[in-house]
Write a protein that holds these residues in place. Structure first.
Motif: not given
Lengths: 165, 430
Positions: A1-6, A14-17, A82-83
């Motif tokens: 998934m996209d990786l947010p920088a912050n 969030y939904r993807q995660l 995963d988390i």
């Protein structure tokens, strides 16, 4: 998934995660049903996630079908999270994150609960391409994004005209 | 799915909180006219009662139609969540309930709806609560009124009966200094004109009966929490920071974090005070709120026109509308309510009490009713009605002197409103 920088994950991220994730390791979880951490793991387990409770004080006990382990290194093969969801004081966070990053090469995110911020550990995780979330609760975010908080009048910020999103 | 946060007010007033019905696809929010909800299992029921899960139990607590309205209002206000209840007065009691206890007080602006002056000045004494009324133009007086038993500050954004815009930010600073929440009644302004949370308010209360519904059909109230107040910073708010015996010793703030106040509002407030909004009322208010921004623009436009006309009329002594450049509070519009000063104001008629009564009786379009925020223009002589229970000093402080009438300007043709007033003023002063 996209990786947010912050810390500012979009609701889409969030939904993807929360959809991609199958297994949480919850560090510092309490066995007392009145404690917030117990509320969280109970919720996550009932929502269908595998939840590995981590707490040396309760090692060997069973919570929601999983044996409590003393530390991240004791998590059995096949149960790699995963988390890693952290319920410990900020000063203990760097060591937990370092250990998680070295033990779990496929780790998607480290998640610090409400009231817990550790920018140094967050930066370290991001440098390893792992999402870092601070001062948030996966239970609240999942309840917010998947319609549960809507039942109690909370501002979910979910706007959609589709039947299913 | 995109992030709802980026949508504009006009989109949110129609969509926030509502989704197509998952079973039928119904696009308009159905009226869920049901008292109770079937549990999935005994475990599910237990989890709901233990507050471990969120879900519908019983309509005294939550209802799907009412929940849509609560989310709609809280979204428009920029809060974390909302609770709806049976009236604006209920909202005030429910907002104070988690904060107060016997011997405790709220420091409140004296520029208030007369019913609130009575509720705060008399009725809440029976709970052992009290209010200290202060002049919010005198910030030192406000600050000095706060004592160790104060648990909240209270004001109206645009105060009823009109003409006054509260410097919310100045009050929020005083509240912050004392570690107290600021409660703002945003009924007269609505979130379209004023966003109190942006100015530091902790909690918002509404009478949804007024502009939010906008059509004079149903009574209702709402409380919105900003979600930013730290209820555990000191021991002043035990209902939120200390173990709750009715929930096995659960601490609301510790367990629910920023959602604590709202969960308490449902799980204790609605459960035990029972001031519930019914789903029919929520339905009418949802219909109204879809056009809130359109109506408020027209309300403000009409109010500015009518007030300007009245101010020039020799039969009128004075007009209090804060949207007039002559108002001492005109400069606050830019910061507090940039889209306008609302549509509620008073004017004094030459000829005093008698002329006011005659004026009210001579109007054809304006309705003589004890309400505000309707599409219809309304008028009331506050001193003989809504503010009747007040002492002369309280009436003056509230802007409801005997020679004053209050108008709530509707969205009719403003020229017709002016013609109606013109004719009635002639009758009243001849």
């Amino acid at each position: 998934m996209d990786l947010p920088a912050n810390d500012e994950l979009s609701d889409y991220q969030y939904r993807q995660l929360l959809t991609k994730t199958k297994c949480f390791a919850c560090v510092g979880v309490s066995a007392n049903p009145l404690r917030p951490s117990y509320f969280v793991i109970r919720y996550l387990a009932l929502a269908g996630y595998r939840v590995i409770p981590v707490n040396p004080a309760h090692a060997g006990k069973t919570l929601f079908g999983e044996q409590v382990v003393a530390d991240l290194a004791s998590i059995p093969k096949g149960a790699e999270p995963d988390i890693v969801d952290i319920f410990r004081r900020p000063k203990e966070v760097p060591a937990i994150v370092e250990e998680a990053l070295s033990l779990f090469p496929n780790l998607i995110a480290v998640w610090m609960q409400i009231g817990i911020k550790c920018p140094e550990a967050a930066t370290l995780a991001r440098s390893k391409n792992v999402i870092a979330i601070q001062d948030r609760c996966p239970k609240i975010e999942r309840q917010r994004l998947f319609g549960e908080l809507r039942m109690a009048g909370f501002n979910t910020r979910v706007i959609s005209s589709r039947l299913k999103i | 799915m995109s992030d709802g946060t980026s949508y504009g007010f006009d989109t949110l007033q129609i969509h926030a909180g509502a989704r197509p019905d998952s079973d039928t696809g119904a696009r308009q929010t159905p009226i869920y006219q049901t008292t109770a909800y079937v549990f999935r299992s005994a475990d599910h029921a237990a989890a709901l009662f233990n507050l471990q899960e969120v879900g519908y139990i019983y309509s005294r607590l939550t209802n799907p139609t009412v929940a849509v309205l609560a989310e709609r209002i809280s979204t428009l206000e920029g809060g974390i969540g909302g609770v709806c209840c049976s009236s604006g007065h209920a909202a005030q009691i429910m907002a104070l309930f988690p904060l107060m206890g016997p011997g405790l007080n709220v420091v409140s602006s004296n520029r208030l709806y007369g019913g609130t002056v009575t509720q705060f000045g008399r009725t809440i004494h029976r709970f052992g609560w009290s209010a200290k009324f202060v002049d919010t133009e005198n910030l030192e007086e406000v600050d000095a009124a706060v004592d160790e038993n104060t648990r909240a500050l209270f004001c109206e954004s645009i105060a009823n009966p009109g003409g006054y815009i509260t410097d919310i930010e100045a009050l929020a600073k005083i509240a912050d200094k004392h570690g107290l929440p600021l409660i703002v009644d945003n009924t007269s302004a609505t979130p379209f004109l004023c966003k109190p949370i942006d100015h530091g308010a902790t909690l918002i209360v509404h009478s949804t009966t007024k502009y939010l519904t906008g059509n004079g059909t149903v009574t209702g109230g709402a409380i919105v929490d900003s979600g930013i107040f730290d209820w555990s910073a000191n021991d002043k708010f035990p209902s939120l920071s200390q173990p709750e015996p009715a929930y096995h010793g659960l601490k609301f703030h510790e367990t629910f974090g920023p959602l604590a106040y709202m969960f308490h509002g449902i799980a204790v407030g609605l459960r035990d005070l029972g001031m519930t909004m019914n789903p029919q009322a929520a339905h009418y208010t949802l219909l109204g709120i879809e056009t809130l921004s359109l109506r408020m623009k027209k309300h403000v436009e009409n109010a500015e026109k009518v007030a300007a006309w009245l101010e020039k009329d020799p039969r009128v002594e004075s007009v209090t509308y804060a949207g007039l450049p002559s108002s001492p509070y005109y400069d606050r519009i830019a910061t507090v309510c940039p889209k306008g000063a609302g549509a509620l104001f008073t004017f004094a008629v030459k000829g005093g009490y008698e002329a006011c009564v005659k004026l009210v009786d001579s109007l054809e379009i304006f309705s003589h009713v004890a309400n505000l925020g309707d599409t219809r223009s309304l008028i009331i002589h506050s001193a003989s009605t809504t503010h009747r229970q007040l002492t002369p000093d309280q009436q003056r402080a509230a802007g409801a002197d005997p020679n004053v009438v209050r108008v709530s300007i509707g969205i009719e043709d403003p020229d017709d409103l002016i013609a109606d007033l013109d004719k009635a003023l002639t009758a009243a002063t001849s």
